[in-house]
Write a protein that holds these residues in place. Structure first.
Motif, PDB file in Angstrom:
ATOM      1  N   ILE A 113      36.785  40.040  35.140  1.00 35.08           N
ATOM      2  CA  ILE A 113      35.632  40.884  35.464  1.00 35.08           C
ATOM      3  C   ILE A 113      35.784  42.256  34.820  1.00 35.08           C
ATOM      4  O   ILE A 113      34.851  42.786  34.205  1.00 35.08           O
ATOM      5  CB  ILE A 113      35.470  41.019  36.986  1.00 35.08           C
ATOM      6  N   SER A 114      36.972  42.838  34.939  1.00 32.79           N
ATOM      7  CA  SER A 114      37.211  44.164  34.368  1.00 32.79           C
ATOM      8  C   SER A 114      37.081  44.148  32.854  1.00 32.79           C
ATOM      9  O   SER A 114      36.379  44.976  32.263  1.00 32.79           O
ATOM     10  CB  SER A 114      38.596  44.671  34.762  1.00 32.79           C
ATOM     11  N   ALA A 115      37.759  43.190  32.207  1.00 29.93           N
ATOM     12  CA  ALA A 115      37.781  43.144  30.746  1.00 29.93           C
ATOM     13  C   ALA A 115      36.394  42.870  30.174  1.00 29.93           C
ATOM     14  O   ALA A 115      35.951  43.548  29.237  1.00 29.93           O
ATOM     15  CB  ALA A 115      38.776  42.085  30.281  1.00 29.93           C
ATOM     16  N   LEU A 116      35.689  41.886  30.730  1.00 35.04           N
ATOM     17  CA  LEU A 116      34.367  41.549  30.204  1.00 35.04           C
ATOM     18  C   LEU A 116      33.384  42.689  30.423  1.00 35.04           C
ATOM     19  O   LEU A 116      32.552  42.974  29.553  1.00 35.04           O
ATOM     20  CB  LEU A 116      33.860  40.259  30.856  1.00 35.04           C
ATOM     21  N   SER A 117      33.475  43.363  31.553  1.00 36.95           N
ATOM     22  CA  SER A 117      32.580  44.497  31.823  1.00 36.95           C
ATOM     23  C   SER A 117      32.840  45.639  30.849  1.00 36.95           C
ATOM     24  O   SER A 117      31.902  46.260  30.326  1.00 36.95           O
ATOM     25  CB  SER A 117      32.766  44.991  33.263  1.00 36.95           C
TER      26      SER A 117
ATOM     27  N   GLY B 212      43.336  42.495  56.730  1.00 34.77           N
ATOM     28  CA  GLY B 212      44.291  41.406  56.903  1.00 34.77           C
ATOM     29  C   GLY B 212      44.435  40.561  55.641  1.00 34.77           C
ATOM     30  O   GLY B 212      44.445  41.087  54.518  1.00 34.77           O
ATOM     31  N   GLU B 213      44.521  39.237  55.812  1.00 36.30           N
ATOM     32  CA  GLU B 213      44.740  38.326  54.684  1.00 36.30           C
ATOM     33  C   GLU B 213      43.584  38.320  53.690  1.00 36.30           C
ATOM     34  O   GLU B 213      43.729  37.823  52.574  1.00 36.30           O
ATOM     35  CB  GLU B 213      44.990  36.905  55.205  1.00 36.30           C
ATOM     36  N   ARG B 214      42.439  38.889  54.089  1.00 36.74           N
ATOM     37  CA  ARG B 214      41.301  38.923  53.160  1.00 36.74           C
ATOM     38  C   ARG B 214      41.560  39.812  51.948  1.00 36.74           C
ATOM     39  O   ARG B 214      40.838  39.704  50.945  1.00 36.74           O
ATOM     40  CB  ARG B 214      40.050  39.420  53.891  1.00 36.74           C
ATOM     41  N   VAL B 215      42.577  40.668  52.018  1.00 37.97           N
ATOM     42  CA  VAL B 215      42.862  41.509  50.848  1.00 37.97           C
ATOM     43  C   VAL B 215      43.334  40.670  49.670  1.00 37.97           C
ATOM     44  O   VAL B 215      43.300  41.134  48.519  1.00 37.97           O
ATOM     45  CB  VAL B 215      43.908  42.607  51.153  1.00 37.97           C
ATOM     46  N   TRP B 216      43.798  39.454  49.909  1.00 37.85           N
ATOM     47  CA  TRP B 216      44.231  38.597  48.794  1.00 37.85           C
ATOM     48  C   TRP B 216      43.068  37.783  48.229  1.00 37.85           C
ATOM     49  O   TRP B 216      43.248  37.047  47.273  1.00 37.85           O
ATOM     50  CB  TRP B 216      45.353  37.663  49.255  1.00 37.85           C
ATOM     51  N   GLY B 217      41.885  37.923  48.836  1.00 30.51           N
ATOM     52  CA  GLY B 217      40.691  37.237  48.349  1.00 30.51           C
ATOM     53  C   GLY B 217      39.744  38.204  47.660  1.00 30.51           C
ATOM     54  O   GLY B 217      40.155  39.215  47.079  1.00 30.51           O
ATOM     55  N   TRP B 218      38.430  37.926  47.790  1.00 27.30           N
ATOM     56  CA  TRP B 218      37.453  38.708  47.050  1.00 27.30           C
ATOM     57  C   TRP B 218      37.350  40.153  47.514  1.00 27.30           C
ATOM     58  O   TRP B 218      36.998  41.038  46.733  1.00 27.30           O
ATOM     59  CB  TRP B 218      36.081  38.024  47.097  1.00 27.30           C
ATOM     60  N   THR B 219      37.675  40.405  48.778  1.00 29.96           N
ATOM     61  CA  THR B 219      37.702  41.801  49.230  1.00 29.96           C
ATOM     62  C   THR B 219      38.695  42.610  48.400  1.00 29.96           C
ATOM     63  O   THR B 219      38.394  43.708  47.925  1.00 29.96           O
ATOM     64  CB  THR B 219      38.079  41.873  50.721  1.00 29.96           C
ATOM     65  N   GLY B 220      39.895  42.061  48.234  1.00 34.11           N
ATOM     66  CA  GLY B 220      40.917  42.731  47.425  1.00 34.11           C
ATOM     67  C   GLY B 220      40.570  42.749  45.954  1.00 34.11           C
ATOM     68  O   GLY B 220      40.874  43.732  45.246  1.00 34.11           O
ATOM     69  N   HIS B 221      39.923  41.676  45.470  1.00 29.24           N
ATOM     70  CA  HIS B 221      39.531  41.643  44.051  1.00 29.24           C
ATOM     71  C   HIS B 221      38.569  42.791  43.736  1.00 29.24           C
ATOM     72  O   HIS B 221      38.682  43.441  42.681  1.00 29.24           O
ATOM     73  CB  HIS B 221      38.852  40.312  43.703  1.00 29.24           C
TER      74      HIS B 221
ATOM     75  N   ILE C 257      38.272  45.657  45.376  1.00 25.74           N
ATOM     76  CA  ILE C 257      39.001  46.926  45.465  1.00 25.74           C
ATOM     77  C   ILE C 257      39.784  47.186  44.185  1.00 25.74           C
ATOM     78  O   ILE C 257      39.727  48.285  43.613  1.00 25.74           O
ATOM     79  CB  ILE C 257      39.942  46.914  46.685  1.00 25.74           C
ATOM     80  N   ASP C 258      40.528  46.196  43.711  1.00 28.33           N
ATOM     81  CA  ASP C 258      41.328  46.386  42.498  1.00 28.33           C
ATOM     82  C   ASP C 258      40.453  46.560  41.264  1.00 28.33           C
ATOM     83  O   ASP C 258      40.804  47.319  40.346  1.00 28.33           O
ATOM     84  CB  ASP C 258      42.283  45.200  42.309  1.00 28.33           C
ATOM     85  N   THR C 259      39.318  45.859  41.211  1.00 26.68           N
ATOM     86  CA  THR C 259      38.414  46.017  40.070  1.00 26.68           C
ATOM     87  C   THR C 259      37.841  47.431  40.029  1.00 26.68           C
ATOM     88  O   THR C 259      37.752  48.050  38.955  1.00 26.68           O
ATOM     89  CB  THR C 259      37.273  44.981  40.137  1.00 26.68           C
ATOM     90  N   LEU C 260      37.460  47.967  41.191  1.00 25.87           N
ATOM     91  CA  LEU C 260      36.986  49.356  41.235  1.00 25.87           C
ATOM     92  C   LEU C 260      38.087  50.317  40.794  1.00 25.87           C
ATOM     93  O   LEU C 260      37.813  51.313  40.113  1.00 25.87           O
ATOM     94  CB  LEU C 260      36.525  49.707  42.650  1.00 25.87           C
TER      95      LEU C 260
ATOM     96  N   ASP D 185      47.321  47.501  33.604  1.00 25.08           N
ATOM     97  CA  ASP D 185      47.872  46.166  33.391  1.00 25.08           C
ATOM     98  C   ASP D 185      48.538  45.642  34.653  1.00 25.08           C
ATOM     99  O   ASP D 185      48.443  44.447  34.973  1.00 25.08           O
ATOM    100  CB  ASP D 185      48.883  46.203  32.234  1.00 25.08           C
ATOM    101  N   THR D 186      49.231  46.501  35.392  1.00 31.27           N
ATOM    102  CA  THR D 186      49.858  46.085  36.650  1.00 31.27           C
ATOM    103  C   THR D 186      48.805  45.596  37.636  1.00 31.27           C
ATOM    104  O   THR D 186      48.979  44.561  38.297  1.00 31.27           O
ATOM    105  CB  THR D 186      50.653  47.251  37.277  1.00 31.27           C
ATOM    106  N   ILE D 187      47.676  46.314  37.737  1.00 34.45           N
ATOM    107  CA  ILE D 187      46.611  45.918  38.659  1.00 34.45           C
ATOM    108  C   ILE D 187      45.981  44.610  38.221  1.00 34.45           C
ATOM    109  O   ILE D 187      45.760  43.701  39.032  1.00 34.45           O
ATOM    110  CB  ILE D 187      45.543  47.026  38.749  1.00 34.45           C
ATOM    111  N   THR D 188      45.695  44.473  36.911  1.00 34.57           N
ATOM    112  CA  THR D 188      45.006  43.272  36.428  1.00 34.57           C
ATOM    113  C   THR D 188      45.950  42.093  36.215  1.00 34.57           C
ATOM    114  O   THR D 188      45.502  41.011  35.849  1.00 34.57           O
ATOM    115  CB  THR D 188      44.268  43.572  35.102  1.00 34.57           C
ATOM    116  N   ALA D 189      47.245  42.306  36.445  1.00 33.46           N
ATOM    117  CA  ALA D 189      48.206  41.195  36.411  1.00 33.46           C
ATOM    118  C   ALA D 189      48.636  40.815  37.821  1.00 33.46           C
ATOM    119  O   ALA D 189      49.679  40.191  38.018  1.00 33.46           O
ATOM    120  CB  ALA D 189      49.425  41.572  35.573  1.00 33.46           C
ATOM    121  N   GLY D 190      47.834  41.202  38.815  1.00 28.80           N
ATOM    122  CA  GLY D 190      48.118  40.817  40.182  1.00 28.80           C
ATOM    123  C   GLY D 190      49.306  41.520  40.797  1.00 28.80           C
ATOM    124  O   GLY D 190      49.901  41.017  41.744  1.00 28.80           O
ATOM    125  N   GLY D 191      49.678  42.678  40.271  1.00 25.50           N
ATOM    126  CA  GLY D 191      50.805  43.426  40.814  1.00 25.50           C
ATOM    127  C   GLY D 191      52.100  43.238  40.055  1.00 25.50           C
ATOM    128  O   GLY D 191      53.110  43.860  40.383  1.00 25.50           O
TER     129      GLY D 191
END
Length: 567
Positions: free
Chosen positions: A49-53, A244-253, A255-258, A496-502
């Motif tokens: 999402i980040s790269a294509l945008s 909670g665990e939703r941070v590993w799903g689209w909620t977290g996605h 946040i990291d994309t922003l 790169d750290t953010i877009t590589a999942g940490g």
């Protein structure tokens, strides 16, 4: 336990600490593949999402510059635009005129929150666990905080901002703003001290407690939830107490994309400022043409140098360049201080700090004011810019602050860099103001900042009034370029750290990609609208990320409450 790590690859908490148990493993959502000789290890939604945008944005700005200019700067091609609408004002003016109150109150909240942490019982919580020891002694830690406070911004605005506030009617009379010049440019001696006082106070407001509170909030969240809770060193980890665990799903996605968008456009704005200032200096000293074409060539050339730094790695690249740059910056600071008159400058520095504390509350209130040029054109932009930089600088500060108590951490992050930034502004701005006062008619600084407003030339105009101007101006150009390189290199690592999942050891080609596109975004913004476009994109990405930071304050409080219960 100092050598133990969590399953996320970060040091394990030492002593009593509440580790968050989660089944998430760093990189579990990553997509690994091979493209020719290059290996890729990318977080599927966030990277794509980040790269294509970003690629789409660059293409739009480069291939439709007229349309992009209309969006950024409010040029209405159809001439059918209602006054005050988005198409009339442009992105930057529209957002700052409608959301200035939001930026100002948010920054106030960050300062109050940090001050609360210092005096509250939560200040005794130690980052890394009860028994954690600092990774760095005070001298080394202070030096790194000092390094975090230095950058292209200080080079670009160090002379421009104090002189602009000194010589132009930027604020309200109730705030104590007076003009030191008559309409025909003659100096009004009785107004000089009052004008100088408010110039240094207004400048310090943008570079002291408020911006560093923004950085402290992000850095504290990253440090607390990584070093104490055992979570990955990513922005989404700070939201675990809320989602909670939703941070590993689209909620977290999301946040990291922003965070990626905010960091990338914040960096691109700095790189654009750097290119404009380097070009202005090369024209001023060596007669090189000053235009967008030269600035694009500069960005390409400097991005290539940054790529070389990326390929050499942290120790062989950015670390060496940073040490060289810090030494040069210190030498230039000392030269200007003593060449311009140390006693006068330091007296102004002291008066400026006093004026800052006297005026910080009136300058922080967004209601009932008429100085919209200052509040919207400067303050709202600055807060958005600092917020955009917060993931980048916050992650750096967090990494070097393990073992500090929350009280120690917040106090030092607020005070040390604030003093460095205010001192820089007092020295460079104070020297320039002295030149303006001494001979207004012949002052190059007055001609470039007050009379014609040519921001990139302000530093070099001030240096022209001191000995060895050609040498110091060349040093200034080199400083801007190397700050460009180190910011691009370090910024690409964070993105790169953010877009590589940490992951902190993702393949180098991914950092090359982000380093390249930081340069391309800066080029696209310059072509698609110049300085206004750079500032517009910072505000547009800083606005949603401000909401993220407000939520982070809540998450930090929840995390610290849990730490206190388990201590």
């Amino acid at each position: 336990m100092a050598d133990k790590t969590t399953n996320q690859g970060i040091p394990a908490p030492e002593g009593a600490s509440h580790i968050i148990e989660t089944d998430y493993e760093i990189g579990q959502d990553n997509f690994e593949t091979q493209v020719g000789p290059f290996g890729l290890d990318i977080h599927n939604p966030v990277f794509l999402i980040s790269a294509l945008s970003i690629v789409a944005f660059v293409a739009y700005a480069l291939f439709a510059p007229g349309s992009a200019d209309a969006v950024f700067n409010g040029i209405d091609p159809s001439d059918s635009c209602e006054a005050g609408a988005f198409c009339d004002l442009g992105m930057r003016a529209y957002l700052t005129s409608n959301f200035d109150w939001f930026f100002l109150w948010s920054a106030n909240i960050f300062v109050v929150f940090c001050l609360f942490l210092i005096v509250s019982p939560f200040g005794s919580v130690r980052l890394g666990g009860k028994d954690a020891k600092p990774d760095y002694g005070y001298p080394g830690w202070f030096a790194m905080l000092f390094a975090a406070g230095m950058g292209i911004g200080l080079m670009f605005f160090g002379v421009l901002e104090p002189v602009y506030y000194f010589g132009t009617p930027w604020g309200d009379e109730p705030l104590g703003v007076v003009r030191p010049f008559t309409e025909d440019g003659a100096l009004i001696p009785e107004n000089v001290e009052a004008a100088r006082r408010m110039a240094l106070a207004a400048t310090s407001y943008h570079w002291a407690l408020h911006p560093w509170a923004i950085y402290a909030v992000v850095a504290l969240a990253l440090a607390l939830f990584s070093f104490n809770k055992g979570l990955p060193l990513t922005i989404r980890s700070a939201f675990y107490p809320i989602f909670g665990e939703r941070v590993w799903g689209w909620t977290g996605h999301i946040i990291d994309t922003l965070a990626v968008f905010a960091t990338l456009f914040g960096l691109a704005t700095s790189l654009g400022f750097g290119a404009q200032q380097a070009n202005a200096g090369l024209e001023y000293v060596y007669g090189l043409p000053n235009n967008v074409t030269v600035q694009v060539i500069l960005i390409i050339a400097i991005t290539l140098v940054a790529l070389g730094s990326v390929l050499r790695g942290l120790d062989g690249g950015v670390k060496v360049l940073s040490e060289i740059n810090m030494g040069m910056a210190l030498l230039l600071l000392l030269f200007v201080l003593f060449a311009a008159g140390a006693a006068t400058i330091m007296t102004g520095f002291g008066k400026g700090i006093v004026a800052y504390f006297q005026e910080v509350i009136p300058l922080s209130i967004p209601h009932g004011r008429e100085d919209t040029g200052y509040m919207q054109g400067w303050t709202a932009f600055y807060w958005a810019w600092w917020i955009s930089w917060s993931p980048f600088v916050g992650m750096f500060i967090a990494r070097v602050s393990r073992g500090r108590t929350v009280r120690e951490f917040v106090t030092c992050v607020l005070i040390i860099p604030s003093l460095v930034c205010v001192l820089w502004m007092a020295v460079f701005g104070g020297a320039a103001i002295e030149q303006v006062i001494a001979d207004p008619a012949a002052s190059a600084v007055k001609a470039q900042v007050i009379d014609s407003y040519n921001p990139p030339l302000s530093l070099f105009a001030m240096l022209e009034g001191l000995p060895f101007a050609a040498i110091t101006s060349t040093i200034g150009i080199i400083l801007v370029i190397v700050f460009f390189v180190t910011s691009s290199d370090s910024g690409s690592l964070v993105i790169d750290t953010i877009t590589a999942g940490g992951k902190v050891d993702a393949p180098v080609p991914q950092r090359v990609f982000w380093c390249t596109f930081e340069g391309l975004v800066a080029i696209a913004l310059l072509i698609g609208g110049g300085l206004g476009a750079l500032q517009a994109m910072v505000i547009s990405t800083g606005l949603p990320f401000t909401v993220i930071l407000l939520l982070i304050c809540w998450a930090i409080l929840k995390g610290l409450i849990q730490e206190r219960r388990n201590s």
